[in-house]
Write an enzyme that holds these catalytic residues in place. Structure first.
Site, PDB file in Angstrom:
ATOM      1  N   LYS A   1      43.545  47.520  41.870  1.00 13.37           N
ATOM      2  CA  LYS A   1      44.110  47.263  43.205  1.00 13.37           C
ATOM      3  C   LYS A   1      45.631  47.305  43.169  1.00 13.37           C
ATOM      4  O   LYS A   1      46.252  46.878  42.198  1.00 13.37           O
ATOM      5  CB  LYS A   1      43.566  45.946  43.763  1.00 13.37           C
ATOM      6  CG  LYS A   1      42.102  46.163  44.172  1.00 13.37           C
ATOM      7  CD  LYS A   1      41.505  45.144  45.071  1.00 13.37           C
ATOM      8  CE  LYS A   1      40.084  45.606  45.426  1.00 13.37           C
ATOM      9  NZ  LYS A   1      39.216  44.508  45.791  1.00 13.37           N
TER      10      LYS A   1
ATOM     11  N   ARG B   1      33.843  43.156  39.333  1.00  8.87           N
ATOM     12  CA  ARG B   1      33.632  44.493  39.903  1.00  8.87           C
ATOM     13  C   ARG B   1      34.744  45.396  39.389  1.00  8.87           C
ATOM     14  O   ARG B   1      35.904  45.200  39.750  1.00  8.87           O
ATOM     15  CB  ARG B   1      33.667  44.391  41.435  1.00  8.87           C
ATOM     16  CG  ARG B   1      33.401  45.695  42.153  1.00  8.87           C
ATOM     17  CD  ARG B   1      33.502  45.494  43.674  1.00  8.87           C
ATOM     18  NE  ARG B   1      33.198  46.705  44.404  1.00  8.87           N
ATOM     19  CZ  ARG B   1      34.075  47.683  44.608  1.00  8.87           C
ATOM     20  NH1 ARG B   1      35.303  47.596  44.160  1.00  8.87           N
ATOM     21  NH2 ARG B   1      33.706  48.759  45.282  1.00  8.87           N
TER      22      ARG B   1
HETATM   23  N1  HH2 Z   1      36.716  45.903  46.807  1.00  9.87           N
HETATM   24  C1  HH2 Z   1      36.580  47.152  47.300  1.00  9.87           C
HETATM   25  C2  HH2 Z   1      35.357  47.572  47.839  1.00  9.87           C
HETATM   26  N2  HH2 Z   1      34.292  46.743  47.856  1.00  9.87           N
HETATM   27  N3  HH2 Z   1      33.342  44.633  47.396  1.00  9.87           N
HETATM   28  C3  HH2 Z   1      33.474  43.375  46.936  1.00  9.87           C
HETATM   29  N4  HH2 Z   1      32.428  42.528  46.959  1.00  9.87           N
HETATM   30  N5  HH2 Z   1      34.663  42.915  46.407  1.00  9.87           N
HETATM   31  C4  HH2 Z   1      35.761  43.710  46.337  1.00  9.87           C
HETATM   32  O1  HH2 Z   1      36.829  43.230  45.889  1.00  9.87           O
HETATM   33  C5  HH2 Z   1      35.653  45.047  46.828  1.00  9.87           C
HETATM   34  C6  HH2 Z   1      34.411  45.480  47.364  1.00  9.87           C
HETATM   35  C7  HH2 Z   1      37.749  48.072  47.283  1.00  9.87           C
HETATM   36  O2  HH2 Z   1      37.886  48.744  46.087  1.00  9.87           O
HETATM   37  P1  HH2 Z   1      37.448  50.254  45.833  1.00  9.87           P
HETATM   38  O3  HH2 Z   1      35.971  50.371  45.837  1.00  9.87           O
HETATM   39  O4  HH2 Z   1      38.107  50.716  44.612  1.00  9.87           O
HETATM   40  O5  HH2 Z   1      38.089  51.084  46.996  1.00  9.87           O
HETATM   41  P2  HH2 Z   1      37.548  51.631  48.392  1.00  9.87           P
HETATM   42  O6  HH2 Z   1      37.095  50.502  49.229  1.00  9.87           O
HETATM   43  O7  HH2 Z   1      38.754  52.317  48.959  1.00  9.87           O
HETATM   44  O8  HH2 Z   1      36.416  52.574  48.126  1.00  9.87           O
END
Ligand code: HH2
Length: 261
Positions: free
Chosen positions: A212, A243
């Site tokens: 992040k 995660r």
């Molecule tokens: N962060 C993201 C997406 N889903 N779900 C949970 N439970 N907790 C989190 O911190 C979380 C999540 C965002 O990260 P990422 O999947 O890398 O990015 P994007 O949402 O742009 O696909």
């Protein structure tokens, strides 16, 4: 699901625009290969998402999201990991549950579509309820709290009560303060420093610090090693599920951290 801390949840983003890996796994074959690689590296859970929630991201239609995630869920059904579907849409969650998903990860904590709760209750699966201030398009515009930790705790407590009221077994709920979802760097740090306050709700806590951009505000240039440090800190303060995008990089660090427990 038996939880032996720490559980690694590997991220499979089937999107063109995710934070750090947007576009890399939009092709289903590439996403499936990535999922299998993360399992071979030590992921017990795979979190499959077809809609980016990065700050400023545009919403995706249900048809598009389904088209992205279905072949990937099918291709990973025999991966050996529990599959989690990262969605706010009941139609997408329903399709994923039919394809064998065991966890619904709803970053809106059933606020976007309250009927999601009944779906989870009827399927008897796990869910993760996450805190987010506002919505992805606007959440990073000057987020403010009275006290971030008590505000997030009150929110998660209310959402947990809602989920249980809708018939979800409390034992199947994970809670997540939502690192980066309407939070400054200081908010994110404070939530980890005082994780015991959220643990007092009695449910396993999931933390997603991986890659992040808030890590850059600490001066980090290598987001993988920075993510590992954040995961270890969260684990030491009691987080159960981490995660992460880079499973291999986390495995040894967490195994060593665990030895000190
Ligand atoms: N962060 C993201 C997406 N889903 N779900 C949970 N439970 N907790 C989190 O911190 C979380 C999540 C965002 O990260 P990422 O999947 O890398 O990015 P994007 O949402 O742009 O696909």
């Amino acid at each position: 699901m038996e939880l032996e801390r720490p559980v690694l949840m590997g991220v499979v983003n089937v999107t063109p625009d995710s934070f750090s890996d947007g576009g890399s796994f939009l092709d289903p074959e590439a996403a499936i290969a990535q999922g299998r690689r993360l399992v071979s590296e030590g992921a017990q859970v795979l979190d499959i998402g077809g809609e980016s929630t990065r700050p400023g991201a545009d919403p995706v239609s249900e048809d598009e999201e389904l088209w992205r995630i279905k072949p990937v869920l099918e291709g990973l059904a025999d991966s050996g990991a529990t599959l989690s579907i990262d969605t706010m849409k009941p139609g997408v969650a329903r399709a994923a549950l039919e394809l064998g998903a065991g966890i619904v990860n709803d970053v809106s904590a059933f606020r976007f579509a309250p009927e999601m709760a009944q779906l989870v209750a009827e399927a008897g699966v796990h869910c993760c309820l996450m805190h987010m201030l506002g919505e992805p398009r606007t959440m990073q515009l000057d987020p403010r709290y009275d006290d971030v930790v008590s505000d997030v705790k009150a929110f998660l407590e209310e959402r947990l009560a809602f989920a249980v009221g809708e018939g979800i077994d409390e034992e199947r709920v994970w809670l997540d303060p939502g690192i980066g979802f309407g939070k400054t760097l200081e908010h994110n740090l404070e939530l980890i420093r005082r994780l015991d306050v959220l643990l007092a709700l009695g449910r396993p806590v999931l933390i997603g610090f991986s890659r992040k951009s808030t890590l850059r505000r600490l001066g980090a240039t290598d987001l993988v090693s920075a993510s590992v440090a954040a995961a270890v800190a969260a684990y030491e303060r009691g987080a159960s599920i981490l995660r992460v995008h880079d499973v291999a990089a986390h495995v040894d660090a967490l195994a060593v951290a665990r030895a000190f427990a």
